[in-house]
Design a protein around this motif. Structure first.
Motif, PDB file in Angstrom:
ATOM      1  N   VAL A 104      -7.500   4.532   2.192  1.00  0.00           N
ATOM      2  CA  VAL A 104      -7.413   5.404   3.369  1.00  0.00           C
ATOM      3  C   VAL A 104      -8.742   5.433   4.126  1.00  0.00           C
ATOM      4  N   LEU A 105      -9.858   5.494   3.391  1.00  0.00           N
ATOM      5  CA  LEU A 105     -11.169   5.556   4.043  1.00  0.00           C
ATOM      6  C   LEU A 105     -11.531   4.247   4.741  1.00  0.00           C
ATOM      7  N   THR A 106     -11.222   3.111   4.093  1.00  0.00           N
ATOM      8  CA  THR A 106     -11.587   1.811   4.669  1.00  0.00           C
ATOM      9  C   THR A 106     -10.498   1.231   5.558  1.00  0.00           C
ATOM     10  N   LYS A 107      -9.305   1.822   5.492  1.00  0.00           N
ATOM     11  CA  LYS A 107      -8.146   1.317   6.226  1.00  0.00           C
ATOM     12  C   LYS A 107      -7.861  -0.146   5.876  1.00  0.00           C
ATOM     13  N   MET A 111      -6.835  -2.417  -3.638  1.00  0.00           N
ATOM     14  CA  MET A 111      -5.692  -1.943  -4.402  1.00  0.00           C
ATOM     15  C   MET A 111      -4.729  -3.118  -4.628  1.00  0.00           C
ATOM     16  N   PRO A 112      -4.665  -3.640  -5.852  1.00  0.00           N
ATOM     17  CA  PRO A 112      -3.804  -4.801  -6.107  1.00  0.00           C
ATOM     18  C   PRO A 112      -2.324  -4.470  -5.900  1.00  0.00           C
ATOM     19  N   GLN A 148       1.593   4.468  -2.948  1.00  0.00           N
ATOM     20  CA  GLN A 148       0.792   3.240  -2.853  1.00  0.00           C
ATOM     21  C   GLN A 148       1.494   2.184  -2.013  1.00  0.00           C
ATOM     22  N   LEU A 149       2.792   2.028  -2.203  1.00  0.00           N
ATOM     23  CA  LEU A 149       3.528   1.043  -1.406  1.00  0.00           C
ATOM     24  C   LEU A 149       3.574   1.438   0.072  1.00  0.00           C
ATOM     25  N   ILE A 204       1.295   0.665   5.645  1.00  0.00           N
ATOM     26  CA  ILE A 204       0.507   1.186   6.757  1.00  0.00           C
ATOM     27  C   ILE A 204      -0.739   0.343   7.007  1.00  0.00           C
ATOM     28  N   TYR A 205      -1.487   0.015   5.946  1.00  0.00           N
ATOM     29  CA  TYR A 205      -2.812  -0.594   6.107  1.00  0.00           C
ATOM     30  C   TYR A 205      -2.859  -2.096   5.887  1.00  0.00           C
ATOM     31  N   TRP A 206      -1.747  -2.716   5.515  1.00  0.00           N
ATOM     32  CA  TRP A 206      -1.775  -4.161   5.344  1.00  0.00           C
ATOM     33  C   TRP A 206      -1.534  -4.808   6.681  1.00  0.00           C
ATOM     34  N   LYS A 207      -2.572  -5.414   7.201  1.00  0.00           N
ATOM     35  CA  LYS A 207      -2.455  -6.109   8.478  1.00  0.00           C
ATOM     36  C   LYS A 207      -3.239  -7.407   8.374  1.00  0.00           C
ATOM     37  N   PRO A 208      -2.572  -8.525   8.657  1.00  0.00           N
ATOM     38  CA  PRO A 208      -3.338  -9.771   8.678  1.00  0.00           C
ATOM     39  C   PRO A 208      -4.319  -9.753   9.847  1.00  0.00           C
ATOM     40  N   LYS A 209      -5.420 -10.455   9.684  1.00  0.00           N
ATOM     41  CA  LYS A 209      -6.409 -10.483  10.759  1.00  0.00           C
ATOM     42  C   LYS A 209      -5.825 -11.173  11.984  1.00  0.00           C
TER      43      LYS A 209
END
Length: 168
Positions: free
Chosen positions: A81-84, A89-90, A130-131, A136-141
């Motif tokens: 959450v802090l680093t977005k 987290m595996p 977690q999922l 929310i935070y999984w975004k490819p560059k």
């Protein structure tokens, strides 16, 4: 039994290769937490308690330690959450936590077993969170981010100059 054997092997390898100060601290923790506390709990429940009270206290101890194990990824969730970013987290660990908690929760509901249901329901809930964090935070560059990174790399000076640069 398998888990205990794997833990003993892991700790033995760790203690063989750890720095001396960490080796001492880890050995003390192993003796207290893996030997002393379980021995005290077994002796206490065996000699001081009887009947259903013994079962209830042993069950509560198991619930407490299972909940601690399921809550261990909370620090990783805070970092996400802090680093977005979900790089800390595996994914497979989160997925297995979700599936394991879900299956055991279904069993606990069917068997009407609170001692199995409470920690595994908590694990299922935390695995779900977690999922959701992954979603929310999984975004490819994006291509723009990659382009910016390449531009930043070109602005830095190399640590070792190549022979072509020193001739100029």
């Amino acid at each position: 039994m398998f888990g205990a054997v794997v833990e003993i092997i892991f700790l033995t390898i760790f203690l063989l290769f750890a720095p001396p100060r960490m080796r001492l601290r880890t050995a003390i923790l192993v003796i207290v937490l893996d030997v002393g506390f379980p021995a005290a709990a077994i002796l206490f429940t065996h000699f001081a308690l009887h009947g259903n009270t013994r079962i209830d206290i042993a069950g509560l101890l198991c619930v407490a330690f299972s909940m601690v194990a399921y809550a261990s990824p909370l620090s990783a969730m805070k970092t996400v959450v802090l680093t977005k970013s979900v790089e800390y987290m595996p994914f497979l660990l989160s997925l297995i936590l979700f599936l394991n908690g879900g299956v055991w929760t279904v069993y606990a509901v069917l068997a009407k077993d609170l001692f199995v249901g409470l920690p595994n329901g908590t694990g299922f809930f935390l695995g779900t969170i977690q999922l959701v964090l992954y979603a929310i935070y999984w975004k490819p560059k994006s291509s723009r981010q990659v382009e910016d990174n390449l531009e930043d790399q070109q602005k830095t000076e190399p640590l070792i100059e190549s022979s072509n640069q020193s001739d100029q």
